[in-house]
Design a protein around this motif. Structure first.
Motif, short mmCIF file in Angstrom:
data_model
loop_
_atom_site.label_atom_id
_atom_site.label_comp_id
_atom_site.label_asym_id
_atom_site.label_seq_id
_atom_site.Cartn_x
_atom_site.Cartn_y
_atom_site.Cartn_z
N LEU A 135 84.65 29.84 47.60
CA LEU A 135 85.16 31.05 48.08
C LEU A 135 83.69 31.96 48.29
O LEU A 135 83.16 32.10 47.43
N ASN A 136 83.81 32.61 49.44
CA ASN A 136 82.62 33.55 49.48
C ASN A 136 82.93 35.08 49.76
O ASN A 136 82.17 35.63 50.50
N GLY A 137 84.27 35.51 49.61
CA GLY A 137 84.70 36.67 49.87
C GLY A 137 85.20 37.06 51.31
O GLY A 137 85.65 37.98 51.78
N LYS A 138 84.97 36.02 52.26
CA LYS A 138 85.35 36.15 53.61
C LYS A 138 86.24 34.89 53.86
O LYS A 138 87.20 35.09 54.71
N LEU A 139 85.98 33.71 53.52
CA LEU A 139 86.49 32.48 53.94
C LEU A 139 86.82 31.60 52.66
O LEU A 139 86.04 31.69 51.69
N LEU A 140 87.71 31.00 52.45
CA LEU A 140 88.10 29.94 51.42
C LEU A 140 87.78 28.82 52.15
O LEU A 140 88.65 28.42 53.17
N LYS A 141 87.05 27.72 51.82
CA LYS A 141 86.86 26.61 52.23
C LYS A 141 87.45 25.53 51.38
O LYS A 141 87.14 25.47 50.12
#
Length: 144
Positions: A135-141
């Motif tokens: 989780l990076n605040g823009k995309l969930l990978k």
């Protein structure tokens, strides 16, 4: 499977004008073999929810006519939520609705009282703890 990415969903503005942080989501496919049907939809990633899936109205309607495995109660915001629990087949799907990760049988918690229904399907730690996520605040990978 290479990594699959899901953009966060914007959550909005509070009455005081401050912005609510965007929400990480996954797209799930819930399968009813008895009906030979599936339901695809977004689910909010919520590490604060202990169980598997918390249903919204669409999912409750999709499960109508199925037999719940058991009943239980959850504690939420200072009150008890009575739920029917259904075992369902579940897959994580990509942006093209193609299954990318089978989750097998998972438990769906369906509130008995309509007042306790969420606007969104929620996926909790019983599923999340089985996944490798970033989780990076823009995309969930999602990683294999």
């Amino acid at each position: 499977m290479s990594s699959t990415s899901y953009p966060y969903r914007e959550d909005g503005i509070l009455p005081d004008g401050s912005r609510v942080p965007d929400i990480p989501i996954l797209t799930l496919l819930i399968v009813r073999r008895d009906l030979r049907k599936g339901l695809i939809g977004e689910s909010i990633v919520d590490t604060g929810f202990d169980a598997g899936i918390y249903a919204n109205l669409n999912l409750v309607e999709f499960l109508e006519g199925a037999s719940p495995r058991r009943m239980t109660s959850l504690q939420a915001a200072g009150h008890t939520v009575s739920c029917e629990i259904f075992d369902v087949e579940c897959h994580i799907v990509d942006q093209f609705s193609k299954p990318v990760l089978p989750l097998g049988r998972v438990e769906v918690f369906c509130p008995v009282d309509p007042i306790d229904l969420s606007d969104d399907v929620i996926v909790g730690r019983a599923i999340l703890n089985r996944l490798k996520l970033e989780l990076n605040g823009k995309l969930l990978k999602l990683f294999p």
